[in-house]
Design a protein around this motif. Sequence first.
Motif, PDB file in Angstrom:
ATOM      1  N   LEU A 113       0.843  -1.194   0.000  1.00 27.29           N
ATOM      2  CA  LEU A 113       0.000   0.000   0.000  1.00 27.29           C
ATOM      3  C   LEU A 113       0.881   1.246   0.000  1.00 27.29           C
ATOM      4  O   LEU A 113       1.824   1.367   0.786  1.00 27.29           O
ATOM      5  N   ASP A 114       0.572   2.193  -0.892  1.00 27.74           N
ATOM      6  CA  ASP A 114       1.344   3.424  -0.971  1.00 27.74           C
ATOM      7  C   ASP A 114       0.396   4.610  -0.814  1.00 27.74           C
ATOM      8  O   ASP A 114      -0.403   4.890  -1.705  1.00 27.74           O
ATOM      9  N   PRO A 115       0.479   5.313   0.318  1.00 28.72           N
ATOM     10  CA  PRO A 115      -0.452   6.416   0.574  1.00 28.72           C
ATOM     11  C   PRO A 115      -0.281   7.602  -0.358  1.00 28.72           C
ATOM     12  O   PRO A 115      -1.134   8.490  -0.390  1.00 28.72           O
ATOM     13  N   ARG A 116       0.803   7.641  -1.119  1.00 25.20           N
ATOM     14  CA  ARG A 116       0.982   8.736  -2.085  1.00 25.20           C
ATOM     15  C   ARG A 116      -0.021   8.633  -3.228  1.00 25.20           C
ATOM     16  O   ARG A 116      -0.308   9.634  -3.897  1.00 25.20           O
ATOM     17  N   ILE A 117      -0.538   7.441  -3.454  1.00 28.77           N
ATOM     18  CA  ILE A 117      -1.542   7.232  -4.497  1.00 28.77           C
ATOM     19  C   ILE A 117      -2.913   7.491  -3.895  1.00 28.77           C
ATOM     20  O   ILE A 117      -3.362   6.770  -2.998  1.00 28.77           O
ATOM     21  N   LYS A 118      -3.576   8.519  -4.363  1.00 33.32           N
ATOM     22  CA  LYS A 118      -4.839   8.958  -3.773  1.00 33.32           C
ATOM     23  C   LYS A 118      -6.051   8.271  -4.380  1.00 33.32           C
ATOM     24  O   LYS A 118      -7.135   8.280  -3.783  1.00 33.32           O
ATOM     25  N   ALA A 119      -5.899   7.689  -5.573  1.00 34.71           N
ATOM     26  CA  ALA A 119      -7.011   6.991  -6.226  1.00 34.71           C
ATOM     27  C   ALA A 119      -6.451   5.966  -7.197  1.00 34.71           C
ATOM     28  O   ALA A 119      -5.396   6.171  -7.805  1.00 34.71           O
ATOM     29  N   GLY A 120      -7.166   4.866  -7.362  1.00 33.58           N
ATOM     30  CA  GLY A 120      -6.757   3.827  -8.294  1.00 33.58           C
ATOM     31  C   GLY A 120      -7.859   3.512  -9.284  1.00 33.58           C
ATOM     32  O   GLY A 120      -9.041   3.726  -8.999  1.00 33.58           O
ATOM     33  N   VAL A 121      -7.461   3.011 -10.440  1.00 28.24           N
ATOM     34  CA  VAL A 121      -8.408   2.514 -11.435  1.00 28.24           C
ATOM     35  C   VAL A 121      -7.912   1.144 -11.886  1.00 28.24           C
ATOM     36  O   VAL A 121      -6.805   1.020 -12.415  1.00 28.24           O
ATOM     37  N   LEU A 122      -8.725   0.117 -11.650  1.00 30.29           N
ATOM     38  CA  LEU A 122      -8.387  -1.256 -11.993  1.00 30.29           C
ATOM     39  C   LEU A 122      -9.207  -1.660 -13.210  1.00 30.29           C
ATOM     40  O   LEU A 122     -10.438  -1.745 -13.141  1.00 30.29           O
ATOM     41  N   LEU A 123      -8.542  -1.889 -14.342  1.00 27.69           N
ATOM     42  CA  LEU A 123      -9.195  -2.234 -15.592  1.00 27.69           C
ATOM     43  C   LEU A 123      -9.063  -3.736 -15.842  1.00 27.69           C
ATOM     44  O   LEU A 123      -7.945  -4.230 -16.039  1.00 27.69           O
ATOM     45  N   ALA A 124     -10.174  -4.463 -15.789  1.00 23.79           N
ATOM     46  CA  ALA A 124     -10.160  -5.906 -16.073  1.00 23.79           C
ATOM     47  C   ALA A 124      -9.132  -6.642 -15.218  1.00 23.79           C
ATOM     48  O   ALA A 124      -8.363  -7.471 -15.711  1.00 23.79           O
ATOM     49  N   ALA A 125      -9.122  -6.349 -13.939  1.00 26.49           N
ATOM     50  CA  ALA A 125      -8.126  -6.906 -13.020  1.00 26.49           C
ATOM     51  C   ALA A 125      -8.530  -8.307 -12.543  1.00 26.49           C
ATOM     52  O   ALA A 125      -9.706  -8.680 -12.582  1.00 26.49           O
ATOM     53  N   PRO A 126      -7.572  -9.107 -12.058  1.00 28.62           N
ATOM     54  CA  PRO A 126      -7.902 -10.427 -11.502  1.00 28.62           C
ATOM     55  C   PRO A 126      -8.790 -10.311 -10.267  1.00 28.62           C
ATOM     56  O   PRO A 126      -8.731  -9.329  -9.531  1.00 28.62           O
ATOM     57  N   GLY A 127      -9.599 -11.341 -10.047  1.00 27.23           N
ATOM     58  CA  GLY A 127     -10.494 -11.371  -8.901  1.00 27.23           C
ATOM     59  C   GLY A 127      -9.935 -12.161  -7.738  1.00 27.23           C
ATOM     60  O   GLY A 127      -8.725 -12.375  -7.624  1.00 27.23           O
ATOM     61  N   ARG A 128     -10.840 -12.633  -6.880  1.00 27.25           N
ATOM     62  CA  ARG A 128     -10.463 -13.316  -5.638  1.00 27.25           C
ATOM     63  C   ARG A 128      -9.691 -14.601  -5.905  1.00 27.25           C
ATOM     64  O   ARG A 128     -10.062 -15.413  -6.751  1.00 27.25           O
ATOM     65  N   GLY A 129      -8.611 -14.779  -5.158  1.00 24.51           N
ATOM     66  CA  GLY A 129      -7.764 -15.934  -5.356  1.00 24.51           C
ATOM     67  C   GLY A 129      -8.430 -17.259  -5.078  1.00 24.51           C
ATOM     68  O   GLY A 129      -8.113 -18.273  -5.706  1.00 24.51           O
ATOM     69  N   GLU A 130      -9.389 -17.281  -4.165  1.00 24.34           N
ATOM     70  CA  GLU A 130     -10.057 -18.536  -3.803  1.00 24.34           C
ATOM     71  C   GLU A 130     -10.798 -19.147  -4.986  1.00 24.34           C
ATOM     72  O   GLU A 130     -11.056 -20.353  -5.001  1.00 24.34           O
ATOM     73  N   ASP A 131     -11.165 -18.334  -5.966  1.00 25.07           N
ATOM     74  CA  ASP A 131     -11.929 -18.829  -7.111  1.00 25.07           C
ATOM     75  C   ASP A 131     -11.087 -18.946  -8.367  1.00 25.07           C
ATOM     76  O   ASP A 131     -11.619 -18.999  -9.477  1.00 25.07           O
ATOM     77  N   LEU A 132      -9.774 -18.972  -8.220  1.00 23.53           N
ATOM     78  CA  LEU A 132      -8.877 -19.110  -9.360  1.00 23.53           C
ATOM     79  C   LEU A 132      -8.937 -20.534  -9.907  1.00 23.53           C
ATOM     80  O   LEU A 132      -9.064 -21.507  -9.151  1.00 23.53           O
ATOM     81  N   SER A 133      -8.819 -20.673 -11.216  1.00 28.41           N
ATOM     82  CA  SER A 133      -8.855 -21.985 -11.850  1.00 28.41           C
ATOM     83  C   SER A 133      -7.582 -22.773 -11.565  1.00 28.41           C
ATOM     84  O   SER A 133      -6.555 -22.213 -11.154  1.00 28.41           O
ATOM     85  N   ALA A 134      -7.644 -24.075 -11.825  1.00 23.42           N
ATOM     86  CA  ALA A 134      -6.466 -24.925 -11.642  1.00 23.42           C
ATOM     87  C   ALA A 134      -5.348 -24.517 -12.595  1.00 23.42           C
ATOM     88  O   ALA A 134      -4.171 -24.511 -12.225  1.00 23.42           O
ATOM     89  N   PHE A 135      -5.697 -24.154 -13.837  1.00 19.01           N
ATOM     90  CA  PHE A 135      -4.692 -23.737 -14.809  1.00 19.01           C
ATOM     91  C   PHE A 135      -3.938 -22.505 -14.323  1.00 19.01           C
ATOM     92  O   PHE A 135      -2.710 -22.462 -14.332  1.00 19.01           O
ATOM     93  N   ALA A 136      -4.690 -21.478 -13.906  1.00 15.93           N
ATOM     94  CA  ALA A 136      -4.046 -20.240 -13.466  1.00 15.93           C
ATOM     95  C   ALA A 136      -3.268 -20.449 -12.167  1.00 15.93           C
ATOM     96  O   ALA A 136      -2.225 -19.831 -11.953  1.00 15.93           O
ATOM     97  N   THR A 137      -3.767 -21.309 -11.302  1.00 15.65           N
ATOM     98  CA  THR A 137      -3.057 -21.597 -10.057  1.00 15.65           C
ATOM     99  C   THR A 137      -1.689 -22.197 -10.345  1.00 15.65           C
ATOM    100  O   THR A 137      -0.689 -21.862  -9.707  1.00 15.65           O
ATOM    101  N   GLU A 138      -1.630 -23.076 -11.346  1.00 11.88           N
ATOM    102  CA  GLU A 138      -0.362 -23.708 -11.718  1.00 11.88           C
ATOM    103  C   GLU A 138       0.599 -22.719 -12.360  1.00 11.88           C
ATOM    104  O   GLU A 138       1.801 -22.704 -12.045  1.00 11.88           O
ATOM    105  N   HIS A 139       0.087 -21.855 -13.235  1.00  9.51           N
ATOM    106  CA  HIS A 139       0.961 -20.975 -14.018  1.00  9.51           C
ATOM    107  C   HIS A 139       1.210 -19.620 -13.346  1.00  9.51           C
ATOM    108  O   HIS A 139       2.258 -19.014 -13.562  1.00  9.51           O
ATOM    109  N   TYR A 140       0.249 -19.167 -12.535  1.00 14.97           N
ATOM    110  CA  TYR A 140       0.363 -17.852 -11.892  1.00 14.97           C
ATOM    111  C   TYR A 140      -0.010 -17.977 -10.410  1.00 14.97           C
ATOM    112  O   TYR A 140      -1.023 -17.439  -9.966  1.00 14.97           O
ATOM    113  N   PRO A 141       0.786 -18.690  -9.631  1.00 16.75           N
ATOM    114  CA  PRO A 141       0.384 -19.035  -8.266  1.00 16.75           C
ATOM    115  C   PRO A 141       0.126 -17.832  -7.365  1.00 16.75           C
ATOM    116  O   PRO A 141      -0.655 -17.943  -6.413  1.00 16.75           O
TER     117      PRO A 141
END
Length: 332
Positions: free
Chosen positions: A184-212
């Motif tokens: 977390l960086d408090p210098r950043i006052k606002a963020g915009v997340l475009l098509a970002a990844p979601g919750r890790g608990e619902d990640l697929s097996a493929f993505a878990t293997e390749h992008y743990p």
Amino acid sequence: MQGQPKEEHSMSKPFTEADGISVSDSTPVMTFSPVVLSVPGRIVDLQIKVSAPSTGSGLPVILLSHGHGPSNFISSLHGYGPLADFWAAHGFVVIQPTHLDSMMLGLRETQSPEAPLYWRSRAEDMRYILDQLDHIEAAVPGLGGRIDKGRIAAVGHSLGGLTVGMLCGQGVTDPVDGKEVNLLDPRIKAGVLLAAPGRGEDLSAFATEHYPVLRSTSFANMTTPALIVVGENDWSPRFSNRKDWRSDAYYLSPGPKCLLTLIGAEHGLGGIASYDAAETTDENPERVAVLRALVWSYLRSALYPEDAAWHKVCVELKNTPNPLGIIECKSG
């Protein structure tokens, strides 16, 4: 024998930069690159591109983090022109780093424990840029003394959305040592997340293997105000079986947050990564125009609370027949 005539692509109406959404007057843009930053411990120097309006002072800043796309140069300081050019023309200094996962660097296949995503290095790139704002301002001709270092936002697409989320307080666990990471960086006052990844608990097996690292994403402490932008049709079972997975940063984080759902959009959100390139499956210049104008409006109000730009466009969009996007917000 002559071949069949090539089918021409035509838009249903003349292209406009903001598709009728109220924004400030456009000004000419100056672009300077590369600014080269020598970062201790980084395998190669950090190169950035700076785009800024040619006139004006007290300019707010957008750090723009590219995605992990397949092209050689789009996922680098050379990409995302439709966004960077527009925001710079309308009053922002836009700074674009080339992260270590960029195809042009050839580092995805190395034995680094962070490869291929270089997820931690990406966030550290952004923090280092903030550390070096004075140097960057001095290095760009005509920019000296024109930046407002108290009004900084971060925008990221896809993996860049994870980068921005981490800077806004999103948590991950290092898959190598199992330690929780807080960037977390408090210098950043606002963020915009475009098509970002979601919750890790619902990640697929493929993505878990390749992008743990994506397996551990959590939004409970993502406290920085943010706009989460998702495509209505941005879904792939390679990442999650849940079709609303990329909306998690909105629903699972504390407010203030807003969610913009772009109707009919896929992961490329209409083609934000480049001008007329096959980096997107849903090319739509009108959609890009709407997205960048809405993000501009959101950041204007987020960085300048007295500016009613965001409220105004929310009302405009709500009263528009067949809108290209739907907005919802929460305060807590």
